[in-house]
Design an enzyme around this catalytic site. Sequence first.
Site, mmCIF file in Angstrom:
data_model
loop_
_atom_site.group_PDB
_atom_site.id
_atom_site.type_symbol
_atom_site.label_atom_id
_atom_site.label_comp_id
_atom_site.label_asym_id
_atom_site.label_seq_id
_atom_site.Cartn_x
_atom_site.Cartn_y
_atom_site.Cartn_z
ATOM 1 N N ASP A 6 4.327 -6.365 2.156
ATOM 2 C CA ASP A 6 4.380 -7.154 3.385
ATOM 3 C C ASP A 6 5.362 -8.315 3.215
ATOM 4 O O ASP A 6 5.635 -8.740 2.090
ATOM 5 C CB ASP A 6 2.998 -7.731 3.703
ATOM 6 C CG ASP A 6 1.975 -6.642 3.969
ATOM 7 O OD1 ASP A 6 2.379 -5.555 4.414
ATOM 8 O OD2 ASP A 6 0.788 -6.896 3.715
HETATM 9 N N1 URA Z 1 -1.483 -4.409 0.214
HETATM 10 C C1 URA Z 1 -1.283 -5.301 1.214
HETATM 11 O O1 URA Z 1 -2.178 -5.598 1.991
HETATM 12 N N2 URA Z 1 -0.071 -5.856 1.332
HETATM 13 C C2 URA Z 1 0.946 -5.594 0.487
HETATM 14 O O2 URA Z 1 2.030 -6.148 0.642
HETATM 15 C C3 URA Z 1 0.727 -4.667 -0.548
HETATM 16 C C4 URA Z 1 -0.505 -4.085 -0.661
#
Ligand code: URA
Length: 226
Positions: free
Chosen positions: A99
């Site tokens: 993310d």
């Molecule tokens: N899980 C998440 O919620 N976000 C990420 O960036 C990676 C794994």
Amino acid sequence: MRLNAYLARAGIASRRGADDLIKAGRVLVNGEPGQLNTFVESRDRVTVDGTPVSLQRLTYLLLHKPAGVVTTARDPQGRPTVVDLVPKEPRVVPVGRLDADTTGVLLMTNDGPLAHRLAHPRYEIEKVYEAEVGGRPAEDVLRALREGVELEDGITAPAKVRRVGDHRIELTIHEGRNRQVKRMFEAVGHPVRSLHRSLYAGLTVQGLAPGKWRPLTRAEIQRLHS
Ligand code: URA
């Protein structure tokens, strides 16, 4: 390999873009117009508009992804992307996704088959996340995370869970569902405040400041292939 994959690997165009070039008759293989179903090998001579094409060197980079950078090759909203942080040539793309606000280990490569394998659930690539969460998760919450929590796309596979601090939990998973870690913590009532991936397929960001990258060593590349 199929002609469109060859052109994509050579950095000429995306596979779809390569199909358009092939259909337009701009791609010759050993002097003959290439077709959508043409297969090529390294000894074949491929040209686009008369210019010879050669395969790019396979490249593997490890980026310490900083926060505020999106994990796509191009962002329609014009935000900075992980591709902006690494050299343009040869062109590499991220394996999987973090993310925008997540930091940590991100592998980038132009080795499509390897990237595909690493992202496939069958290979159970180990990922370790350190999450800073709201509240202090109790032991029964940690047990629930370990055993599996119900998400809208099904129950999660067993995970390793370790308390690192009152609000910090280390989670080791093999799955790679969208926003999985955040959704797991949301499901148990402890929303994630910040998330860092400390390990991916044995790789860490040790010695790399956020935003910096390094090439993988030969031994690391060999290990990923095995
Ligand atoms: N899980 C998440 O919620 N976000 C990420 O960036 C990676 C794994």
